[in-house]
Design a protein around this motif. Structure first.
Motif, PDB file in Angstrom:
ATOM      1  N   TRP A   1      10.566   4.728  15.136  1.00 24.28           N
ATOM      2  CA  TRP A   1      10.610   4.148  13.798  1.00 24.28           C
ATOM      3  C   TRP A   1       9.404   3.291  13.447  1.00 24.28           C
ATOM      4  CZ3 TRP A   1      14.198   5.970  10.534  1.00 24.28           C
ATOM      5  CH2 TRP A   1      15.317   6.619  11.092  1.00 24.28           C
ATOM      6  N   LEU A   2       8.394   3.271  14.320  1.00 25.97           N
ATOM      7  CA  LEU A   2       7.197   2.488  13.995  1.00 25.97           C
ATOM      8  C   LEU A   2       5.935   3.345  13.985  1.00 25.97           C
ATOM      9  CD1 LEU A   2       6.722  -0.605  13.291  1.00 25.97           C
ATOM     10  CD2 LEU A   2       5.727  -0.785  15.553  1.00 25.97           C
ATOM     11  N   PHE A   3       6.095   4.657  13.732  1.00 28.98           N
ATOM     12  CA  PHE A   3       4.990   5.533  13.405  1.00 28.98           C
ATOM     13  C   PHE A   3       3.935   5.727  14.484  1.00 28.98           C
ATOM     14  CE2 PHE A   3       6.641   5.816   9.221  1.00 28.98           C
ATOM     15  CZ  PHE A   3       7.028   4.541   8.836  1.00 28.98           C
ATOM     16  N   CYS A   4       4.218   5.335  15.722  1.00 27.09           N
ATOM     17  CA  CYS A   4       3.245   5.565  16.793  1.00 27.09           C
ATOM     18  C   CYS A   4       3.371   7.006  17.287  1.00 27.09           C
ATOM     19  CB  CYS A   4       3.482   4.604  17.955  1.00 27.09           C
ATOM     20  SG  CYS A   4       2.977   2.918  17.581  1.00 27.09           S
ATOM     21  N   PRO A   5       2.284   7.538  17.837  1.00 24.66           N
ATOM     22  CA  PRO A   5       2.373   8.884  18.399  1.00 24.66           C
ATOM     23  C   PRO A   5       3.166   8.835  19.703  1.00 24.66           C
ATOM     24  CG  PRO A   5       0.150   8.004  18.681  1.00 24.66           C
ATOM     25  CD  PRO A   5       0.930   6.969  17.943  1.00 24.66           C
ATOM     26  N   PRO A   6       3.673  10.000  20.137  1.00 25.41           N
ATOM     27  CA  PRO A   6       4.384   9.983  21.417  1.00 25.41           C
ATOM     28  C   PRO A   6       3.412   9.688  22.543  1.00 25.41           C
ATOM     29  CG  PRO A   6       4.279  12.219  20.503  1.00 25.41           C
ATOM     30  CD  PRO A   6       3.639  11.318  19.514  1.00 25.41           C
ATOM     31  N   SER A   7       3.743   8.826  23.531  1.00 21.73           N
ATOM     32  CA  SER A   7       4.898   7.979  23.340  1.00 21.73           C
ATOM     33  C   SER A   7       4.544   6.556  23.774  1.00 21.73           C
ATOM     34  CB  SER A   7       6.069   8.479  24.192  1.00 21.73           C
ATOM     35  OG  SER A   7       5.783   8.373  25.553  1.00 21.73           O
ATOM     36  N   ILE A   8       5.258   5.597  23.253  1.00 22.52           N
ATOM     37  CA  ILE A   8       4.994   4.194  23.598  1.00 22.52           C
ATOM     38  C   ILE A   8       6.235   3.370  23.291  1.00 22.52           C
ATOM     39  CG2 ILE A   8       3.799   4.023  21.351  1.00 22.52           C
ATOM     40  CD1 ILE A   8       2.428   1.501  22.351  1.00 22.52           C
ATOM     41  N   ALA A   9       6.501   2.445  24.196  1.00 23.98           N
ATOM     42  CA  ALA A   9       7.598   1.517  24.004  1.00 23.98           C
ATOM     43  C   ALA A   9       7.157   0.170  24.570  1.00 23.98           C
ATOM     44  CB  ALA A   9       8.851   2.002  24.735  1.00 23.98           C
ATOM     45  N   PHE A  10       7.870  -0.877  24.211  1.00 25.65           N
ATOM     46  CA  PHE A  10       7.604  -2.152  24.883  1.00 25.65           C
ATOM     47  C   PHE A  10       8.849  -2.546  25.658  1.00 25.65           C
ATOM     48  CE2 PHE A  10      10.306  -5.106  22.647  1.00 25.65           C
ATOM     49  CZ  PHE A  10      10.444  -4.583  21.379  1.00 25.65           C
ATOM     50  N   LEU A  11       8.614  -3.287  26.729  1.00 26.48           N
ATOM     51  CA  LEU A  11       9.721  -3.900  27.462  1.00 26.48           C
ATOM     52  C   LEU A  11       9.467  -5.398  27.438  1.00 26.48           C
ATOM     53  CD1 LEU A  11      12.222  -4.130  29.237  1.00 26.48           C
ATOM     54  CD2 LEU A  11      10.797  -3.546  31.225  1.00 26.48           C
ATOM     55  N   TYR A  12      10.389  -6.128  26.834  1.00 25.33           N
ATOM     56  CA  TYR A  12      10.302  -7.588  26.774  1.00 25.33           C
ATOM     57  C   TYR A  12      11.124  -8.152  27.927  1.00 25.33           C
ATOM     58  CZ  TYR A  12      11.921 -12.241  25.319  1.00 25.33           C
ATOM     59  OH  TYR A  12      12.260 -13.567  25.287  1.00 25.33           O
ATOM     60  N   CYS A  13      10.516  -9.055  28.690  1.00 28.74           N
ATOM     61  CA  CYS A  13      11.227  -9.698  29.801  1.00 28.74           C
ATOM     62  C   CYS A  13      11.089 -11.198  29.611  1.00 28.74           C
ATOM     63  CB  CYS A  13      10.620  -9.313  31.140  1.00 28.74           C
ATOM     64  SG  CYS A  13      10.598  -7.547  31.426  1.00 28.74           S
ATOM     65  N   ARG A  14      12.189 -11.834  29.241  1.00 30.92           N
ATOM     66  CA  ARG A  14      12.195 -13.276  29.011  1.00 30.92           C
ATOM     67  C   ARG A  14      11.663 -13.995  30.244  1.00 30.92           C
ATOM     68  NH1 ARG A  14      14.957 -16.861  25.417  1.00 30.92           N
ATOM     69  NH2 ARG A  14      15.211 -14.944  24.229  1.00 30.92           N
TER      70      ARG A  14
END
Lengths: 449, 451
Positions: free
Chosen positions: B263-276
């Motif tokens: 849903w943020l228009f980036c090409p395949p593929s990318i994600a973020f992992l947030y670690c408090r």
């Protein structure tokens, strides 16, 4: 020879990829020198690119094919996923199976790179320790010159899980296979001391830095004789560089990158797992709904991502077959050329090679003049940058620390590569750059300021 | 709004692969992207397909594809230089933008990975080590939703169950009528988890479930987890960024992952992992170990061997793209939501069925009941019907089988998950409406697909 209509890009000179070169129907069907240069015309022409070993290369026609696949996915991804992806990966695996002489298709998994393959093999080892199949203190053997990432992976999975690691100290420069075999046997003996079991031997087919071809077939045989559980051959520089035959080598696990010496785009590697009762337990660390369906099937779907580099393999086989002798011809010519260039450089600089010609494939270590004063790993990085920025030469350098009693030795070795796009001028440029540095009285201390 | 002045390569080729020039921004009109420009950016989408399934694979505008190709070419041109001079600063730039977007306090908390599936493996592998190293006891519990994504369920099996953990599923009702129903079931599962003095080590909560799709009240569930002494909470927001509100301070989870290619228009593929940031988080590692091992997850994830990192480097361009829309990503989310609700209600009315949840429990996807007469009675039926709709009607939409409960008769057993993204048009949903109406009119049932 298959004909392919490809989209082609036009644009400014920074990004120009020319049309796929046409094959003349009148001439020999082999690729011509001009066509080769055309395929690699996107390489920075100001650089003597004698480091194929680090990141490999990819011809424009393959890049074009890859973009075609990427666009096909973006155009209708669901259809691509349901109809094209699995058959495409299967086709690639089938081609790789015949290339490396594996007996079963199940034995071939496609992954991102050798680093990923190492994580797969080693995570399984960690589970074996955790689940009590192995005892605390059981041993893994690796070469001292194993690739940095693999060493860390062994630490992250094996040492952390309770295993004990023994390094095989190899001499460098090296003079014969016997020297390597001797050290390997020594390490194996140490591993078996106190009744410990050697669970895994990790053996590079061709070490990275310094680069040497390891006699893996013989070492695998010794491992079997000495009761080592499993052997994992890390052949990052394998396919397209040296001979890769699974029946001949006989390892349990074998991995090789295809983007280094096999013209694939970044990135793709295969992991071969000899069919046996143990290999069923290997899993890709990125778990999806395919979990439990076998490593090859798991690896073929690790979530939504760009699989185009894995799907373009058939096109790469076609590209390779345009060369005389196919991949065998390419390997042979690369080897002969890199030896010739290495010998030329060593002679001009009055230094030596890191190994005899028969112990290298398409890369060779060439001693740099001692007067350059290379005395640390940091020196090699700075000198490498200096060569890139000031002389337009791209070549990695290895620091070979002097041993006790050694004086005035060669302490720096350049790892030169030869691939189909290289020319003699590339190596002359390197020769002249070093000669200029020597003539100017340059030493690495000047870079430390 | 950033202006982009550098030239982009453009492709010519046969009609299957035609990518037009990057649309010019007129200096006289408003600087907001126009409808024509939007259609142009998604010109590469198959025009014969009503593409109402953004939820599965997302989308990527042409100008971003071109930027990505530029990066790929730059690498191929001189990879050593790219590796030593461009890669790390580029990843850093992307992480900084993401940190700001999701309101994370520390840059260290943001790692970029391939997809949410990879993020799940990272979090769960760490749980496996905790069991193996005796930090957790055999039988300690992990909680997950029954509607958790298939890959995540398998990952929990591969890492938690295998290592000796016990998994409890939260059974959610569907159709769902209110958040309270979800909270109620969640509390029940937590109680079960804490029986016999067991410790609940991890709660895995979807921000928006995949199939069937519902927005879960994660903030409230995280709060309940804290009250009930759950060790750590992992929010799987595969459909997060660009779909619903994503604020790390507001949600309060220990781990949060979202894909950027959905849903943020980036090409395949990318994600973020947030670690408090906490004492527990330093132990996370990327499963693909490289020489960066031990330098923190963000640094490890930024180098996992030679590969194509271009999808991770193109993030600044994506932010520029999003900011061409009125109110940026917030405006896109709002309009997508309003539109998908309107389309869902239109379809439910036309077919005389119902929606799977109230409008406030959906984001940019909604479940729409399919006429019962279609006879959807298994997961296989939904796959076959989906294929039938793709091949015979040119409609791409995933379908969910909702098995009837005891005592239920003549209920809706199939729900279509429709998505709305900026490239969608009303005609896409009319095409779907008409396809189903035609099937109903023809007396079609799923049994016919089994010849």
């Amino acid at each position: 020879m298959a004909s392919q209509s490809h989209p082609y890009l036009n644009g400014d000179s920074n990004t120009h990829i020319p049309k796929k070169p046409k094959l003349s129907s009148l001439s020999s069907s082999f690729i011509t020198e001009a066509e080769i240069q055309s395929e690699f015309s996107h390489h920075d022409s100001t650089i003597a690119r004698i480091n194929n070993g680090s990141f490999g290369c990819c011809p424009s026609s393959i890049s074009n094919s890859q973009q075609h696949l990427q666009l096909q996915f973006l155009s209708q991804p669901d259809h691509f996923y349901f109809s094209h992806l699995k058959p495409g990966i299967l086709r690639s695996r089938t081609l790789l199976q015949s290339l490396i002489n594996a007996q079963h298709l199940d034995e071939i998994s496609i992954v991102d790179n050798a680093t990923t393959a190492a994580a797969i093999v080693l995570q399984n080892i960690a589970w074996s320790f955790a689940e009590g199949k192995f005892n605390q203190g059981d041993v893994a053997i690796m070469l001292h010159y194993a690739y940095g990432a693999v060493k860390k992976s062994i630490e992250a999975y094996l040492t952390r899980a309770g295993g004990h690691v023994i390094e095989v100290h190899l001499p460098f420069p090296v003079n014969s296979n016997e020297e390597i075999v001797f050290e390997f046997r020594k390490a194996l003996e140490k591993g078996k001391e106190n009744g410990r079991k050697v669970r895994l031997a990790v053996i590079d087919h061709i070490t990275s830095m310094p680069t040497v071809v390891i006699p893996v077939k013989e070492l695998v045989r010794i491992c079997r004789e000495e009761g080592v559980d499993q052997v994992f051959v890390d052949a990052t520089h394998g396919i397209g560089c040296t001979d890769v035959d699974m029946q001949d080598i006989g390892a349990d696990f074998y991995t090789s990158n295809l983007h280094k010496w096999f013209f694939c785009p970044p990135s793709i590697a295969f992991l071969y797992c000899r069919k046996s009762s143990q290999c069923l337990d290997l899993h890709h660390p990125v778990v999806t709904h395919e979990y439990g369906n076998g490593l090859a099937v798991e690896s073929a779907w690790i979530g939504a991502r760009d699989y185009s580099a894995q799907l373009v393999v058939p096109k790469v086989f076609e590209f390779v077959d345009r060369f005389e002798g196919g991949i065998e011809g390419i390997k042979k010519r690369n080897h002969e050329n890199v030896v010739k260039m290495g010998q030329m450089l060593a002679k001009v600089w009055g230094t030596n090679l890191g190994c005899p010609p028969e112990m290298c494939a398409s890369m060779i270590m060439v001693g740099l003049p001692a007067c350059l004063g290379i005395s640390s790993d940091l020196d090699t990085l700075k000198l490498r940058t200096h060569l890139r920025d000031k002389f337009g030469v791209e070549v990695p350098i290895y620091y070979r620390a002097p041993k006790d009693g050694e004086v005035d030795l060669v302490t720096g070795y350049a790892r030169i590569s030869y691939q189909v796009y290289n020319k003699v001028d590339d190596y002359h440029k390197f020769r002249d750059a070093i000669n200029e540095l020597v003539g100017d009285g340059f030493t690495c201390t000047l870079l430390r300021g």
